[in-house]
Structures are given as structure tokens and as C-alpha cells.
Design a protein around this motif. Structure first.
Motif, PDB file in Angstrom:
ATOM      1  N   ASP A 142       7.470   1.022   8.268  1.00 36.66           N
ATOM      2  CA  ASP A 142       7.703  -0.208   8.641  1.00 36.66           C
ATOM      3  C   ASP A 142       7.393  -0.493  10.317  1.00 36.66           C
ATOM      4  OD1 ASP A 142       8.660  -0.636   6.001  1.00 36.66           O
ATOM      5  OD2 ASP A 142      10.573  -0.662   6.438  1.00 36.66           O
TER       6      ASP A 142
ATOM      7  N   TYR B 265       3.719  -0.369  10.930  1.00 36.81           N
ATOM      8  CA  TYR B 265       2.989  -1.784  10.507  1.00 36.81           C
ATOM      9  C   TYR B 265       3.262  -2.940  11.328  1.00 36.81           C
ATOM     10  CZ  TYR B 265       1.695  -5.107   6.589  1.00 36.81           C
ATOM     11  OH  TYR B 265       1.147  -6.196   6.126  1.00 36.81           O
ATOM     12  N   ALA B 266       4.757  -2.934  11.995  1.00 34.25           N
ATOM     13  CA  ALA B 266       4.898  -3.964  12.914  1.00 34.25           C
ATOM     14  C   ALA B 266       4.109  -4.082  13.955  1.00 34.25           C
ATOM     15  CB  ALA B 266       6.515  -4.040  12.823  1.00 34.25           C
TER      16      ALA B 266
ATOM     17  N   ARG C 142      -2.242  -9.086   7.224  1.00 32.30           N
ATOM     18  CA  ARG C 142      -0.989  -8.633   6.412  1.00 32.30           C
ATOM     19  C   ARG C 142      -1.023  -9.273   5.134  1.00 32.30           C
ATOM     20  NH1 ARG C 142       3.745  -8.030  11.337  1.00 32.30           N
ATOM     21  NH2 ARG C 142       2.144  -6.837  12.596  1.00 32.30           N
TER      22      ARG C 142
ATOM     23  N   ARG D 110      -0.865  -4.512   2.360  1.00 33.33           N
ATOM     24  CA  ARG D 110       0.645  -4.692   2.522  1.00 33.33           C
ATOM     25  C   ARG D 110       1.168  -3.794   1.324  1.00 33.33           C
ATOM     26  NH1 ARG D 110       2.234  -8.065  -1.718  1.00 33.33           N
ATOM     27  NH2 ARG D 110       0.517  -9.397  -2.400  1.00 33.33           N
TER      28      ARG D 110
ATOM     29  N   GLN E  59       8.342  -3.010  -1.176  1.00 39.72           N
ATOM     30  CA  GLN E  59       9.593  -2.069  -1.122  1.00 39.72           C
ATOM     31  C   GLN E  59      10.180  -1.577  -2.292  1.00 39.72           C
ATOM     32  OE1 GLN E  59      10.309  -0.657   1.765  1.00 39.72           O
ATOM     33  NE2 GLN E  59       9.512  -1.849   3.323  1.00 39.72           N
TER      34      GLN E  59
END
Length: 298
Positions: free
Chosen positions: A84, A87-88, A96, A100, A103
Motif C-alpha cells: 500500500d 503503491y502510494a 491507477r 491496481r 483488498q
């Protein structure tokens, strides 16, 4: 006296030879693997390869645990515990919607620990894209094996679509270049036999990235498997040799023509051995049919 001594020596040598002959040959090493699915994404087949159907398809983000005798290693690392944050930090905003994951994420590190499997000391990566390197930081003690051409990308991390994310390689020091020191194997120009018995063999498959590699595994049952990374995203593409969806391949395949050549080499291997099971890194359907960790494929 000399005759007696020579006779004794001859007897000893004969005894040693007989003992060696009587010993059973060493049993071949046990070879098996497990598919450690770390996350998934619900998408559609037509987005995965040209000519795909307008039907739902699941994409998996998996690591593959390979066991040869008492040795174990991972082929790819799946999505890791820091994905996470990675990715951020490094996924460009305009990418994005297209790249992706859903979850929850279940890192390979956690799944292996729950099963009581000890430290992983080697990870072989099929290529250096974000969804294959994410879990490296979860195994700081591991050597990371990759092709030399792929190592060159690691040395120049970037946030480009085909680049290596800085957040995933910072602090990783155990890089080790794969030396393809054997001749052709299954139609590929060169190979590296990890254990010297022909049962776990790496081959170069440039195209999707400059240093993409594939892995052949022959298990104890005699079944043969070919882990092909992202040369194709879905096994359905291999029926006709279809490339990725046109928009995807322009962004994610480093060399479209080389990638197509690798697809044809896979198809040729399948034609020679119709029982060969090809396992794309993201084909959830193929992986589920084989069984997911903690189950083993033997």
C-alpha cells in the motif's frame, strides 16, 4: 610376509568395492511447488489478451514456492506487506485506474510463517515490475536472483510504467545475476539448471522486460510445469498465440516483437509436450485448478 600383506590389501579393496556396490543409489531429490496467492483483481478477459471474451476473469498476484530436496526458494514475491505504501509512493496517478489490486492482501511472508515454513533465503524474480518485486522487503535475508539485463533496470529505478519502483528496491542488497551457463533448453537459447538434475531450470525470455525469465519444474509425479511470468497474462492467449490487449502491450511490453517470439516458443514447447502445464503469473483460473498454498503440487 609380502604375499600375506598383498593378500590382506586385496581383500580390503575387494570388501570396499563390494560395500560400495551394495549401497543403494541416492534417491532423487523430492521436487514440488506451492502457489502462494497474495491478492487478486476482478477484471475481464478481453482486457488480458487480444480476442479475449467479454467475460469476467480474475487476475492473481502470486508468489511460487519451489522445493527441491531440503532447499526452498520463491519464484516472484507477490504483493508484500508494504504494497500500500509502495503503491502510494510510486504508482503514477494516471495509471491507477488500470493497474491496481483488490483488498485484502495476504503477503507470502505471513502465509509461510503461519505454515511454519522457515526463512526464505533465495527469491528468483521473473521480471522487475512492481507486482513481482513488492514482497522483496519482507525477506531481507534473501538473495534476489535476476537476469543481468533486469539488474540494469534495478540500478535505474523510476516510476515509468515499465520501470522499477524506488520504494521496492531501496535497501535491497542481495542482488545476484543469473548466469545462463547451459545450452539450449526446450527451444530457448540458453538455460541455468539450478540443481544440476534437469528438474528446476531457468530460461531467458526477453520481451516483456529486457531480462524476463521463465522457470521449468518437473515434480515427483513426472508432471512438467512452465512458469512464464508476464509473457502472457492469461493462458487463453496461448490457444492462438494472441498478444496482450493492444493498449496494454504498448504500455507494459518493453519489446512487442520479442514478447510475441517468446509466446511462440511457449506454444512450440506445448506442442512438443501436450502435457506441459503453462502457469502465467497472473492467471487465477490456472492457479486455482492446481491448488493454492498450503496445498502442494507434487
Amino acid at each position: 610376509m609380502l604375499k600375506t600383506t598383498f593378500a590382506a590389501l586385496a581383500f580390503c579393496l575387494a570388501s570396499l568395492t563390494a560395500s560400495a556396490a551394495d549401497e543403494p543409489p541416492a534417491a532423487p531429490a523430492s521436487v514440488r511447488f506451492a502457489i502462494v496467492k497474495t491478492a487478486s483483481l476482478q477484471t475481464h478477459e478481453w482486457l488480458l489478451f487480444s480476442g479475449g471474451r467479454f467475460e469476467p476473469a480474475e487476475t492473481a498476484f502470486s508468489a511460487f514456492l519451489i522445493q527441491h530436496g531440503n532447499d526452498r526458494f520463491l519464484f516472484d514475491s507477490g504483493l508484500g506487506s508494504q504494497v500500500d505504501a509502495q503503491y502510494a509512493a510510486d504508482m503514477p496517478g494516471w495509471n491507477r485506474p488500470f493497474f491496481r489490486y483488490d483488498q485484502p492482501v495476504r503477503p507470502a511472508k505471513d502465509q509461510l510463517a503461519e505454515a511454519g515454513i522457515g526463512p526464505i533465503t533465495r527469491i528468483v524474480v521473473s521480471h522487475s515490475h512492481w507486482d513481482h518485486l513488492s514482497g522483496l522487503s519482507d525477506f531481507p535475508q534473501a538473495e534476489v536472483w535476476l537476469a543481468a539485463a533486469e539488474h540494469a533496470l534495478v540500478n535505474q529505478p523510476s516510476q515509468a510504467v515499465g520501470g522499477v519502483w524506488p520504494s521496492q528496491v531501496a535497501g535491497i542488497t542481495g542482488w545476484k545475476d543469473i548466469v545462463f551457463d547451459r545450452g539450449p533448453f526446450e527451444g530457448f537459447d540458453a538455460s541455468h539448471d539450478l540443481y544440476g538434475d534437469g528438474r528446476v531450470v531457468l530460461v531467458p525470455m526477453p520481451g516483456h522486460t529486457p531480462g524476463s525469465v521463465g522457470l521449468f519444474v518437473t515434480t515427483d509425479s513426472g508432471r512438467r510445469f512452465f512458469f512464464v511470468g508476464d509473457v502472457v497474462w492469461n493462458a487463453g492467449a496461448l490457444k492462438t498465440g494472441a498478444p496482450k490487449h493492444w493498449a496494454a502491450r504498448l504500455f507494459v511490453d518493453h519489446d512487442v516483437a520479442q514478447t510475441q517470439a517468446a509466446i511462440e516458443l511457449i506454444r512450440a514447447a506445448m506442442a512438443r509436450d501436450p502435457k506441459l502445464v503453462v502457469v502465467p503469473a497472473h492467471d487465477a483460473k490456472v492457479q486455482a485448478a492446481l491448488g493454492l498454498f498450503p496445498a502442494w503440487v507434487q
